[in-house]
Design an enzyme around this catalytic site. Structure first.
Site, PDB file in Angstrom:
ATOM      1  N   ARG A   1      26.095  57.958  30.242  1.00 18.97           N
ATOM      2  CA  ARG A   1      27.255  58.808  30.549  1.00 18.97           C
ATOM      3  C   ARG A   1      27.681  58.661  31.998  1.00 18.97           C
ATOM      4  O   ARG A   1      26.840  58.555  32.886  1.00 18.97           O
ATOM      5  CB  ARG A   1      26.898  60.261  30.248  1.00 18.97           C
ATOM      6  CG  ARG A   1      27.986  61.250  30.571  1.00 18.97           C
ATOM      7  CD  ARG A   1      27.637  62.635  30.015  1.00 18.97           C
ATOM      8  NE  ARG A   1      28.715  63.568  30.302  1.00 18.97           N
ATOM      9  CZ  ARG A   1      28.788  64.284  31.427  1.00 18.97           C
ATOM     10  NH1 ARG A   1      27.859  64.185  32.348  1.00 18.97           N
ATOM     11  NH2 ARG A   1      29.805  65.108  31.619  1.00 18.97           N
TER      12      ARG A   1
ATOM     13  N   HIS B   1      22.971  74.279  38.928  1.00 17.05           N
ATOM     14  CA  HIS B   1      23.451  74.499  40.296  1.00 17.05           C
ATOM     15  C   HIS B   1      24.861  75.084  40.265  1.00 17.05           C
ATOM     16  O   HIS B   1      25.531  75.050  39.230  1.00 17.05           O
ATOM     17  CB  HIS B   1      23.482  73.177  41.077  1.00 17.05           C
ATOM     18  CG  HIS B   1      24.478  72.196  40.532  1.00 17.05           C
ATOM     19  ND1 HIS B   1      24.231  71.412  39.419  1.00 17.05           N
ATOM     20  CD2 HIS B   1      25.746  71.874  40.912  1.00 17.05           C
ATOM     21  CE1 HIS B   1      25.285  70.663  39.151  1.00 17.05           C
ATOM     22  NE2 HIS B   1      26.237  70.930  40.045  1.00 17.05           N
TER      23      HIS B   1
HETATM   24  C1  LIG Z   1      30.652  67.535  48.963  1.00 17.30           C
HETATM   25  C2  LIG Z   1      29.544  67.584  48.278  1.00 17.30           C
HETATM   26  C3  LIG Z   1      29.244  68.576  47.214  1.00 17.30           C
HETATM   27  C4  LIG Z   1      27.875  68.175  46.740  1.00 17.30           C
HETATM   28  C5  LIG Z   1      27.273  67.590  47.969  1.00 17.30           C
HETATM   29  C6  LIG Z   1      28.399  66.690  48.461  1.00 17.30           C
HETATM   30  O1  LIG Z   1      28.207  66.258  49.753  1.00 17.30           O
HETATM   31  C7  LIG Z   1      28.567  65.491  47.560  1.00 17.30           C
HETATM   32  C8  LIG Z   1      27.904  65.668  46.237  1.00 17.30           C
HETATM   33  C9  LIG Z   1      27.972  67.082  45.664  1.00 17.30           C
HETATM   34  C10 LIG Z   1      26.815  67.373  44.722  1.00 17.30           C
HETATM   35  C11 LIG Z   1      26.991  66.793  43.302  1.00 17.30           C
HETATM   36  C12 LIG Z   1      25.782  67.186  42.463  1.00 17.30           C
HETATM   37  C13 LIG Z   1      25.422  68.666  42.608  1.00 17.30           C
HETATM   38  C14 LIG Z   1      25.391  69.076  44.104  1.00 17.30           C
HETATM   39  C15 LIG Z   1      24.829  70.494  44.273  1.00 17.30           C
HETATM   40  C16 LIG Z   1      24.631  68.016  44.877  1.00 17.30           C
HETATM   41  O2  LIG Z   1      23.449  67.979  45.098  1.00 17.30           O
HETATM   42  O3  LIG Z   1      25.524  67.030  45.277  1.00 17.30           O
HETATM   43  C17 LIG Z   1      26.780  68.877  44.669  1.00 17.30           C
HETATM   44  C18 LIG Z   1      27.014  69.292  46.125  1.00 17.30           C
HETATM   45  C19 LIG Z   1      27.557  70.697  46.300  1.00 17.30           C
HETATM   46  O4  LIG Z   1      28.531  71.111  45.663  1.00 17.30           O
HETATM   47  O5  LIG Z   1      26.968  71.386  47.114  1.00 17.30           O
HETATM   48  O1  AKG Z   2      28.431  65.140  35.257  1.00 20.52           O
HETATM   49  C1  AKG Z   2      28.863  66.254  35.045  1.00 20.52           C
HETATM   50  O2  AKG Z   2      29.365  66.563  33.972  1.00 20.52           O
HETATM   51  C2  AKG Z   2      28.778  67.341  36.104  1.00 20.52           C
HETATM   52  C3  AKG Z   2      28.520  66.840  37.481  1.00 20.52           C
HETATM   53  C4  AKG Z   2      28.335  67.932  38.470  1.00 20.52           C
HETATM   54  O3  AKG Z   2      28.042  69.054  38.149  1.00 20.52           O
HETATM   55  C5  AKG Z   2      28.515  67.636  39.905  1.00 20.52           C
HETATM   56  O4  AKG Z   2      28.760  66.466  40.273  1.00 20.52           O
HETATM   57  O5  AKG Z   2      28.426  68.597  40.709  1.00 20.52           O
HETATM   58 FE   FE2 Z   3      28.323  70.445  39.852  1.00 15.49          FE
END
Ligand SMILES: C=C1C[C@]23C[C@@]1(O)CC[C@H]2[C@@]12CCC[C@@](C)(C(=O)O1)[C@H]2[C@@H]3C(=O)O
Ligand code: AKG
Ligand code: FE2
Length: 355
Positions: free
Chosen positions: A296, A228
């Protein structure tokens, strides 16, 4: 003004699976979590490390060349590490310890903090889960400001330390994000006149996400976090000790591992900086693989502009040496982009691309 959480309430309900499996109770990888073993997207597919040890540049933020190095790293990689970042190691240890205490709870206790349908904060699978037909080997806890509302469900009489650490961490991460953004804008030659800097800083969208990747009986079969890009300006990631797993994608090289470096934080460019820089800075595609022996933990801080801010290529960047450079994206409000991303994930960027 709309908040980041409100932007998510419009995510279609069918796009929501929320509760992770109870990783403590599974002895082998269930079909629902078993990803294809071959192909580019396979968790097994990584860069061959033999004779090709690659290490992500670590930039000392106190160095006189820091601005140049940060800008250069944003341009060529979209990801780098920083040292002398000003986040006390005692705070990093405290946040790790609080995160660890939370994820070590039995599933039934963690579920008390579950993200509500349409909600943005709390415990659950990664928001992007519904875009993939397999689940990830991951559980997360998202905060936007104080986590009190969730923490007191989990620890009715002992939520103080958790909240204190998470709030302090978010305050310090916000200051570091502002510092990095100011350096990046300076590198680009953008002044306060070219961009509404006070408004950009006035009410930023931000979130703290604790990520847990339990050890897995067969790491080659599961995906910690699927590929992503992050949505906002930038993400600052802290990885707990030496358990690695983060990888970023590099054209022509494949998946490159980011080995944790003691005391360093990982910074990556997100979609909004990619848009504002008119694609000069790549919004780096990354993913996480898991470990057989190690559980992790990581903590990601996401920093972006206010919800009603319009992101688009900065005009000033399109007038270089008297020549007009064409904008590669149309401008869009943060709120609309967040919703577009929630509905379309990796297609969102191309939906606003002009050329
Ligand atoms: C602010 C944010 C970015 C995020 C969605 C969120 O509301 C909180 C979690 C973030 C995260 C972390 C994992 C990957 C990601 C694509 C997801 O599904 O949740 C990212 C979101 C993002 O950057 O769009
Ligand atoms: O756990 C990690 O190293 C990456 C996490 C991440 O990509 C995210 O929270 O968007
Ligand atoms: Fe990320």
């Amino acid at each position: 003004m709309a908040t980041l959480s409100e932007a998510y309430t419009e995510t279609p309900l069918h796009l929501q699976h929320i509760i992770p499996i109870d990783f403590d109770s599974v002895k082998e990888v269930p079909e629902s979590h078993s990803w294809p073993r071959s192909g580019d997207e396979s968790p097994r597919r990584i860069l061959s490390l033999d004779g090709d040890h690659f290490s992500l540049p670590a930039i000392d933020l106190d160095s006189p060349d820091a601005i140049k190095m940060v800008g250069h790293a944003c341009k060529v990689m979209g990801i780098f590490q920083v040292t002398n970042h000003g986040i006390p190691s005692s705070l990093l240890r405290e946040v790790e310890s609080q995160a660890w205490q939370f994820f070590s709870l039995p599933a039934i206790a963690k579920v008390r903090a579950v993200r509500s349908p349409g909600g943005a904060t709390g415990y659950g699978v990664a928001r992007m889960t519904p875009f993939f037909n397999k689940f990830m080997w991951h559980e997360g806890f998202t905060m936007m400001g104080s986590p009190l509302e969730h923490a007191r469900e989990v620890w009715p009489h002992g939520y103080g330390k958790f909240c204190e650490a998470m709030e302090d961490y978010q305050d310090k991460m916000k200051a570091l994000s502002e510092r990095l953004l100011a350096m990046i804008l300076k590198y680009l030659g953008i002044s306060e006149h070219d961009i509404d800097w006070p408004r950009l800083r006035s009410n930023p969208c931000s979130a703290l996400q604790l990520n847990s990747y339990p050890q897995c009986p067969d790491p080659g079969q599961v995906m910690g976090l699927a590929p992503h890009t992050d949505t906002f300006f930038l993400t600052i990631l802290h990885q707990k000790d030496s358990a690695h797993g983060l990888q970023f994608h590099r054209e022509g090289r494949g998946w490159v591992p980011v080995f944790p470096m003691d005391g360093a934080l990982v910074v990556n460019v997100g979609d909004m900086l990619h848009i504002m820089s008119n694609a000069m800075f790549p919004s780096v595609v990354h993913r996480v693989i898991t470990n057989e022996k190690r559980h992790r933990l990581s903590m990601g801080y996401f920093y972006g502009p206010p919800m009603d801010f319009r992101v688009g290529p900065i005009h000033r960047l399109m007038q270089t040496s008297g020549q007009e450079v064409a904008a590669r994206f149309r401008s869009i409000t943060v709120k609309d982009y967040v919703q577009m991303k929630a509905k379309n994930l990796d297609k969102a960027l191309s939906m606003i691309r002009i050329r």
